[in-house]
Design a protein around this motif. Structure first.
Motif, PDB file in Angstrom:
ATOM      1  N   GLU A   1       0.837  -1.200   0.000  1.00 46.37           N
ATOM      2  CA  GLU A   1       0.000   0.000   0.000  1.00 46.37           C
ATOM      3  C   GLU A   1       0.877   1.257   0.000  1.00 46.37           C
ATOM      4  O   GLU A   1       0.644   2.203  -0.733  1.00 46.37           O
TER       5      GLU A   1
ATOM      6  N   ARG B   1       0.932   4.111  -2.803  1.00 43.56           N
ATOM      7  CA  ARG B   1       0.368   5.430  -2.500  1.00 43.56           C
ATOM      8  C   ARG B   1       1.374   6.420  -1.923  1.00 43.56           C
ATOM      9  O   ARG B   1       1.107   7.617  -1.856  1.00 43.56           O
TER      10      ARG B   1
ATOM     11  N   TYR C   1       4.297   7.551   1.207  1.00 43.36           N
ATOM     12  CA  TYR C   1       4.165   7.846   2.629  1.00 43.36           C
ATOM     13  C   TYR C   1       3.212   9.016   2.866  1.00 43.36           C
ATOM     14  O   TYR C   1       2.424   9.030   3.794  1.00 43.36           O
ATOM     15  N   GLU C   2       3.319   9.994   1.988  1.00 40.63           N
ATOM     16  CA  GLU C   2       2.619  11.247   2.236  1.00 40.63           C
ATOM     17  C   GLU C   2       1.116  11.063   2.381  1.00 40.63           C
ATOM     18  O   GLU C   2       0.521  11.493   3.370  1.00 40.63           O
ATOM     19  N   SER C   3       0.560  10.352   1.403  1.00 42.84           N
ATOM     20  CA  SER C   3      -0.899  10.181   1.432  1.00 42.84           C
ATOM     21  C   SER C   3      -1.294   9.402   2.674  1.00 42.84           C
ATOM     22  O   SER C   3      -2.236   9.758   3.381  1.00 42.84           O
ATOM     23  N   LEU C   4      -0.495   8.342   2.951  1.00 46.14           N
ATOM     24  CA  LEU C   4      -0.841   7.490   4.078  1.00 46.14           C
ATOM     25  C   LEU C   4      -0.757   8.240   5.402  1.00 46.14           C
ATOM     26  O   LEU C   4      -1.707   8.293   6.170  1.00 46.14           O
TER      27      LEU C   4
ATOM     28  N   GLY D   1      -0.401  11.405   5.880  1.00 50.55           N
ATOM     29  CA  GLY D   1      -1.205  12.618   5.864  1.00 50.55           C
ATOM     30  C   GLY D   1      -2.608  12.326   6.403  1.00 50.55           C
ATOM     31  O   GLY D   1      -3.094  12.983   7.308  1.00 50.55           O
ATOM     32  N   HIS D   2      -3.157  11.249   5.891  1.00 48.70           N
ATOM     33  CA  HIS D   2      -4.484  10.823   6.291  1.00 48.70           C
ATOM     34  C   HIS D   2      -4.509  10.442   7.773  1.00 48.70           C
ATOM     35  O   HIS D   2      -5.392  10.842   8.522  1.00 48.70           O
ATOM     36  N   GLU D   3      -3.475   9.689   8.171  1.00 43.16           N
ATOM     37  CA  GLU D   3      -3.429   9.198   9.541  1.00 43.16           C
ATOM     38  C   GLU D   3      -3.221  10.310  10.548  1.00 43.16           C
ATOM     39  O   GLU D   3      -3.684  10.238  11.659  1.00 43.16           O
TER      40      GLU D   3
ATOM     41  N   GLN E   1      -4.108  13.423  10.441  1.00 44.50           N
ATOM     42  CA  GLN E   1      -5.133  14.468  10.582  1.00 44.50           C
ATOM     43  C   GLN E   1      -5.903  14.490  11.910  1.00 44.50           C
ATOM     44  O   GLN E   1      -6.034  15.546  12.512  1.00 44.50           O
TER      45      GLN E   1
END
Lengths: 444, 256
Positions: free
Chosen positions: B239, B243, B245-248, B250-252, B254
């Motif tokens: 994953e 995707r 690191y940033e997206s992962l 970033g989402h986590e 928040q």
């Protein structure tokens, strides 16, 4: 009174009357030596070649040249108890600068190989020695070599004829046994390996006493074309003694020479090593290790003279210094205009085991040719923390890790000795000395 | 379930006054392979250094238990003797220290610690020859000085070779894939896989997912800004690869 006066007086008193006992060329050589010494005097710190080594305490010693040897002390100790005792091969023993035949070992020799006392050879091989003795070592600027030339009594003469390979190492063992302060010996060696010969010589300086004596040695090493020579100089004099040695090498075309210096003893030691790379395409390694502690000073002064093209010279000197001791390394590389394609390399590395230990290291390059490769580097410092950590991270304790690294540092130098039994013995001996020093294992 | 091999609890640590790890929690049990991934600067190398006892790292808070014992109290050599092994990202070259001599000394220290008899030269060489086959290491590596003049690939293989000889309970592999070409990577990974046993554990620190194609982890953790922000199975690595690191993270990050 000048510092040199007692020396001149002793010359007139002891050497001049013996002039008639030797072939006629000997006395003029001596006379030139004492004259040169009188002109030069003892070097001072103002002398560029002696900037870091003060010989004033040596100049202040009473001058008592030793004439005649008393071998009792050595016989009692047996030469078998000194370093390199287990090595096979010929061993010439010199007691206080004089050949001691009864404790020497000279097995049957290869045809034409000459090996023995220089004093004897001066008479028996007079014509040959006249051509060679004192013809290589430069005395113009070297007061100590001049003094040796004036006063030398004995030493080794080795002449290996062309195409002869001497398989076993030849040992020259110089033992000091005199307790008297200022007792001075002038060992004088002439080693000539003719073209395509092979030779290993181990020249050691040891003692049976701890005293303020003075050893002032000169070795002339002449290596012919295509010859392969290894010279190991090992110095383990009394910690109160002075040891000054001049090694002058003259090397021929395509020769291979490894010259090593191990300096362990003496209050003050100085090795002046001058090699003249006088033939094309030769390779020469000067390799040395000094271990000092207390207030010892160990000085190596090298002049590597590239006089012909396509020669390689590599100098590797490592020092391990403890307490208030001092190391000096002065490496001069002189590349003459004709010596194109010279490859000269010089490294001097030092580990200080104490905050008070010090090193003066000075490279000096003089290059008159334009197509040469010359490099030099020097380091002074502590053990590598990363390496210690790496060893510890594998389960090795801090003390053992430090010991391993110091052993390795000394091993870099020892490993270059090609003569197997000599290398093994040096490794063992150096390691015993290091292991006995608590500062090797301890973090400071 | 027996005692975990490694328990990291709320670990805060840094270097030169800079806080890098800001509360890491992680538990590794026997028989498991864990991978920790994270971008540059996330604290991966600091974590490895703290676990291996490198000088200069300060632990401000938290605890690390190794088989129930306080790991942080131990000197680096004690950790090694207890069975912790760090495969260095940049193995150190040690000129003049012979590889065989070094490794025999290390193994015997560990054996002594375990109350086992020391191996003599012959027994050691037998053991080493067997282990060398696993890593396809040329024999002359043993005769050379430790890592001296080794290529990047040889150095990494030499690390895993040491691991094979020392048989640690917990192996920490710090960016073992960095600087390896694909063939060397395969050899190294195969070596690591062969050393996996039900009673030991491996902790793989890596920036790229690539290594995890060869060393299959049971658990993957994402380290970001000094904290484990996400844990999961091996699919988490894929994953991340897809995707980034940033997206992962970033989402986590928040909700925090």
């Amino acid at each position: 009174m000048k510092e040199t006066d007692p020396y001149l007086a002793k010359f007139d008193e002891l050497i001049a009357p013996t002039a008639g006992r030797h072939p006629s060329w000997v006395f003029p050589l001596r006379k030139a030596g004492i004259a040169r010494f009188a002109e030069l005097g003892f070097p001072t710190l103002k002398d560029e070649d002696w900037r870091f080594t003060n010989v004033a305490p040596l100049a202040k010693l009473p001058f008592k040249p030793v004439f005649g040897a008393n071998t009792d002390g050595v016989a009692a100790k047996a030469p078998g108890r000194f370093t390199f005792a287990d090595l096979n091969g010929p061993r010439l023993v010199f007691v206080d600068g004089h050949f001691a035949k009864e404790v020497s070992t000279i097995p049957s020799l290869a045809k034409g190989l000459k090996l023995g006392s220089l004093a004897t050879a001066v008479v028996s091989d007079s014509a040959f020695l006249e051509k060679h003795l004192g013809r290589y070592v430069g005395t113009e600027k070297n007061a100590f070599a001049s003094l040796n030339t004036a006063f030398f009594q004995d030493g080794a003469f080795i002449h290996v004829p062309a195409d002869v390979a001497v398989r076993e190492p030849i040992q020259l063992l110089f033992i000091s046994t005199v307790r008297e302060t200022g007792a001075t010996t002038h060992p004088r060696n002439l080693i000539i390996a003719e073209k395509q010969s092979r030779l290993t010589v181990i020249e050691s300086y040891v003692r049976t006493v701890d005293a303020s004596y003075f050893t002032n040695a000169v070795t002339e090493l002449v290596v012919g074309d295509d010859a392969v020579v290894e010279h190991v100089k090992f110095q383990d004099e009394s910690r109160e003694a002075f040891h000054i040695a001049t090694v002058h090498g003259q090397f021929g075309r395509h020769s291979r020479v490894n010259a090593h210096s191990f300096a362990l003893g003496a209050r003050l030691s100085r090795n002046s090593i001058h090699v003249n790379l006088a033939g094309e395409g030769l390779e020469c390694i000067l390799n040395g290790l000094y271990l000092t502690k207390g207030e010892q000073l160990a000085d190596h002064h090298m002049i590597v003279e590239h006089a012909r093209p396509h020669c390689a010279s590599h100098e590797y000197f490592n020092g391990i210094l403890d307490d208030k001791s001092k190391g000096v390394f002065h490496g001069r590389i002189l590349v003459q205009q004709v010596a194109q394609k010279t490859d000269a390399k010089q490294t001097n590395k030092n580990i200080l085991l104490s905050d008070e230990a010090a090193v003066d290291t000075k490279p000096q390059l003089e290059i008159y040719a334009d197509d040469v490769k010359c490099t030099h580097g020097a380091t002074v410092g502590q053990l590598d923390d990363d390496a210690i950590y790496y060893l510890r991270s594998r389960g090795i304790g801090l003390e053992t890790a430090r010991q391993m690294l110091i052993h390795a540092f000394a091993g870099e130098i020892i490993d270059r000795v090609k003569c197997d039994p000599a290398r093994e013995e040096l490794d063992k001996l150096v390691w015993e000395r290091l292991e006995a020093n608590p500062h090797v294992a301890e973090k400071r | 379930m027996s005692q975990p091999i490694l328990e990291i609890k709320n670990l805060h640590a840094g270097v030169e006054g800079k806080q890098i790890l800001k509360g890491v929690d992680l538990t590794i049990n026997a028989g498991e392979v864990h991978a920790i991934m994270g971008p540059n600067g996330s604290g991966k190398s600091t974590l490895a250094a703290v676990l291996a006892g490198r000088d200069g790292y300060e632990v401000a808070e938290g605890q690390v238990l190794y088989c129930g014992k306080d790991l942080l109290e131990m000197d680096p050599e004690e950790r090694a003797r207890e069975g912790v092994f760090l495969a260095f990202q940049y193995p150190i070259e040690i000129p003049g220290v012979n590889t065989t001599y070094f490794l025999k000394a290390a193994l015997n220290e560990i054996r002594k610690h375990k109350g086992l008899s020391e191996l003599d030269a012959v027994e050691f060489i037998e053991l080493v020859k067997e282990k060398m086959k696993i890593l396809h290491l040329p024999e002359d590596c043993l005769k050379r000085s430790v890592n001296d003049g080794f290529s990047g690939g040889e150095k990494k293989r030499n690390e895993i070779f040491q691991m094979a000889v020392l048989e640690p309970k917990l192996a920490i592999l710090d960016e073992t894939d960095s600087g390896l070409d694909i063939d060397a990577l395969k050899v190294v990974s195969e070596g690591v896989n062969k050393l996996k046993r039900p009673d030991n554990a491996q902790f793989v620190i890596t920036h790229y997912q690539r290594l995890l194609n060869y060393i299959i982890p049971d658990y993957v953790h994402v380290l970001f800004d000094g904290r484990v922000v996400k844990s999961g199975g091996k699919e988490l690595a894929l994953e991340l690869e897809e995707r980034g690191y940033e997206s992962l993270v970033g989402h986590e990050l928040q909700p925090a």
